[in-house]
Write an enzyme that holds these catalytic residues in place. Structure first.
Site, PDB file in Angstrom:
ATOM      1  CG  HIS A   1      33.319 -33.088  -7.263  1.00  0.00           C
ATOM      2  ND1 HIS A   1      32.327 -32.843  -6.336  1.00  0.00           N
ATOM      3  CD2 HIS A   1      32.881 -34.148  -7.983  1.00  0.00           C
ATOM      4  CE1 HIS A   1      31.352 -33.720  -6.492  1.00  0.00           C
ATOM      5  NE2 HIS A   1      31.652 -34.522  -7.491  1.00  0.00           N
TER       6      HIS A   1
ATOM      7  CG  ASP B   1      32.041 -29.881  -4.465  1.00  0.00           C
ATOM      8  OD1 ASP B   1      32.404 -29.391  -5.544  1.00  0.00           O
ATOM      9  OD2 ASP B   1      32.147 -31.093  -4.192  1.00  0.00           O
TER      10      ASP B   1
ATOM     11  CB  SER C   1      28.320 -34.607  -8.354  1.00  0.00           C
ATOM     12  OG  SER C   1      28.732 -35.222  -7.180  1.00  0.00           O
TER      13      SER C   1
END
Ligand code: ARG
Ligand code: ASP
Length: 658
Positions: free
Chosen positions: A88, A225, A593
């Protein structure tokens, strides 16, 4: 931890205990000051030293961590500049390389050699060269009688000078001076920024975004991810513009990859760039967030999401057009629901009020006496106008027609008018009903008289560009000239009061080590691999496997429709226990992230990408029972590279340890 804050009442005593005691694993610490935490880390299982984490004299783990693309984290996994981050985080770049002929988002992308790696203009990564306390230099010329505006100007000027000196004579050097503890301390951060960063690999979205919005913020999780990039440099290993002559960057340090696996109780730490937390603010701010801001924003977004969902389910084309917008709106929408609930469950507002009482009793006769009342009255003035400000953001700015009429670009390719029309009617109705007229521009009030209904008004706006332009302009002007200045000026006063309050809290609780609130600077969080119990009678394992993906697999549900290859691999047998994701108690936030998740020996065991829904209040208050970060197990990354991407050659440049 024994609480040493001065305690006056029994109620205060109980509340202080609960506020400060059961908080194992809370905290995001500055790497340069990690020596203050290292004993605790080692006691909890860490095998390395403070110098191994951060050093300006020798290569240390910090040299393997980057700020990726200005909002995520990434880490070096080879001596040839290979970098891991989240899918992402790479999403926008993968999308830009995608077309109908080769849809890398859908099918994945794997460079099979260096010449197939794809450049990404505008994408940069930043290595931290050093960080240091520059408080005296930043406050040079300051005297306590200065008002906040003058002080801010002084800080700005001094910081500018410090930055200029710091980046002199260095290729690609960037510097920033950041306020910590609301401006009680200032740190200089010097980075080296590389600007030739190429896409190397990405799994298909059905792996990289597996579970989609359904599983976002949720455990059990099975999202792969991750995406892979490579940093390129000039022949001197220094930052350079993209060129075919550039060579893979040789990092001072790259991470070794652990194949040993994770299990409940293992020590882990996360090294990355959390964006924003508000742990020490007054009860009035938390009260506003949980009882006004979150509920209102959730309600407005529910309406918008329902509209999008309706049209997206009717047409594949519309689903593609709006999937990225939908994800953006849904991400915060879902997080706020967990946050609101978590704050309530933690009883944070009442606990903070109790704390403030004890604090004021202690503060009697000191210069900070009454600061919590000052803050309470500032919030009482700010909150109504801030509420209006947030309303504008969530309604006016959600209408693409008004965005276009204000000259902001909206991609024509991704525009579907029926969604926008329905959004207009719903959001302008909410705007009108939800706010007092004093927060609306004159033009809005007059136009309201001209139309019999919001439907009619909408038809006029969408039929006539002047009608749209005038409305957009009136709303924008009111927002930027009337609403925002009030929010900003009260915000500055709150910031000033927070500086006093923060400093006083640190004196009041002398024996507590305060970590500074997150501000996208590099931090270390540490904890353990651990499951949790989300509800009575339910208990979660900290590890998920490929079997769970197969259990969720459903060709009829977009979020759960996995690639056929993955089904085939599983059917061959032997991969039932293939690890996919794991939970740990590390205190993380948005911006973390892509952060490396490391084991006790500093070797890579995973990449952080999310938190659990029940713990998203951790930006305000950390609950060790519920706050968990979610990581992809590095072994699932290796599995995907090999079995799905057939890009095994990439593994040759990595270093593996047992
Ligand atoms: N919740 C994660 C974060 O805040 C992941 C967001 C991207 N994924 C998604 N399904 N929207 O960034
Ligand atoms: N998903 C978040 C990010 O993109 C991380 C989090 O909020 O925990 O940074």
């Amino acid at each position: 931890m024994k609480v040493k804050c001065v305690v006056f009442t029994l109620a205060a005593a109980t509340s202080l205990l609960s506020m400060f005691q059961a908080r194992a694993d809370e905290g995001m610490w500055l790497p340069a000051l990690i020596s203050q935490r290292i004993a605790d880390m080692q006691a909890k299982g860490f095998h390395l030293t403070a110098e191994d984490i951060y050093s300006v004299n020798q290569a240390s783990l910090k040299d393997a961590v980057v700020l990726f693309g200005g909002g995520c984290t990434g880490e070096l996994v080879s001596d040839e500049g290979l970098l891991f981050t989240n899918h992402h985080c790479g999403y926008g770049y993968i999308q830009r390389h995608s077309s109908v002929e080769h849809d890398y988002l859908k099918d994945g992308f794997w460079a099979m050699n260096r010449s197939e790696e794809l450049p990404n203009p505008g994408l940069t990564v930043r290595f931290l060269e050093r960080m240091e306390d520059v408080t005296p230099q930043v406050l040079e010329g300051y005297d306590a009688k200065m008002d906040e505006e003058t002080r801010a100007e002084l800080v700005r000027k001094n910081s500018e000078k410090i930055r200029e000196t710091a980046v002199k004579d260095g290729k690609g050097l960037k510097a920033s001076v950041e306020a910590l503890y609301y401006g009680n301390q200032y740190f200089l951060f010097v980075f080296r920024e590389y600007r030739d960063v190429r896409l190397v690999g990405a799994p298909p979205s059905s792996i990289g975004k597996f579970g989609g919005e359904t599983d976002n913020w949720v455990w059990p999780r099975h999202t792969g991810d991750f995406s892979i990039f490579r940093i390129y440099a000039g022949k001197d290993n220094m930052p350079a513009d993209y060129s075919e002559d550039n060579v893979p960057y040789r990092p001072k340090k790259s991470l070794k990859i652990s194949l040993a696996g994770v299990k409940e109780g293992d020590f882990t730490f996360v090294y990355g760039c959390p964006g924003s937390t508000r742990e020490y603010v007054h009860s009035a701010e938390v009260d506003y967030v949980a009882n006004v801001s979150d509920p209102q924003k959730i309600a407005l977004r529910t309406t918008r999401l329902d509209i999008m969902k309706k049209y997206m389910s009717q047409s594949q084309a519309v689903r593609i057009q709006y999937s990225s917008k939908f994800a953006g709106v849904a991400n915060a929408w879902k997080k706020w629901q967990g946050e609101e609930k978590g704050i309530r469950k933690m009883n944070t507002v009442a606990e903070k009020r109790e704390f403030e009482k004890g604090f004021e009793a202690w503060a009697k006769g000191k210069p900070c006496e009454g600061i919590t009342d000052t803050l309470a009255s500032l919030y009482a003035r700010r909150n109504p106008v801030f509420r209006a400000y947030e309303y504008y953001n969530e309604t006016v700015r959600a209408i693409e027609k008004l965005q276009m009429a204000s000259g902001r670009p909206v991609s024509a390719k991704d525009y579907y008018r029926p969604i926008d029309e329905e959004t207009f009617t719903a959001m302008m109705t909410a705007f009108d009903k939800g706010l007092d007229d004093c927060y609306k521009p004159e033009y809005f009030l007059k136009s309201r008289e001209r139309f019999a209904s919001m439907e009619e008004w909408k038809d006029a706006v969408f039929a006539d560009s002047l009608e749209a332009k005038n409305l957009a302009e009136a709303l924008n002007t009111h927002y930027s000239k009337v609403i925002a200045p009030q929010v900003n000026s009260l915000g500055r006063r709150i910031n000033l009061a927070n500086r006093t309050y923060m400093k006083a809290q640190m004196e009041y609780c002398k024996d507590k080590t305060f970590y500074p609130d997150a501000n996208l600077t590099l931090r270390v969080a540490y904890g353990h691999v651990r499951g949790y119990s989300p509800a009575d009678g339910v208990s979660y394992n900290p590890v998920s496997t490929l079997t769970g993906i197969i259990e969720k697999d459903n060709p009829d549900i977009f979020d759960y429709n996995i690639p056929q290859t993955l089904r085939d691999i599983y059917a061959r047998g032997g991969y039932e226990a293939q690890p996919v994701c794991f939970l740990a108690t590390n205190h993380t936030s948005g911006g973390n992230s892509g952060s490396p998740v490391l084991n006790a020996d500093g070797n890579l065991i995973g990449i952080n990408f999310d938190r659990v829904w029940e713990g998203t209040m951790s930006d305000y208050v950390f609950d060790p029972d519920f706050c968990r970060n979610i990581s992809i197990d590095v072994r699932y990354i290796l599995f995907t590279i090999k079995e799905i991407g057939h890009a095994d050659y990439l593994l040759d440049e990595m270093t593996f340890v047992k």
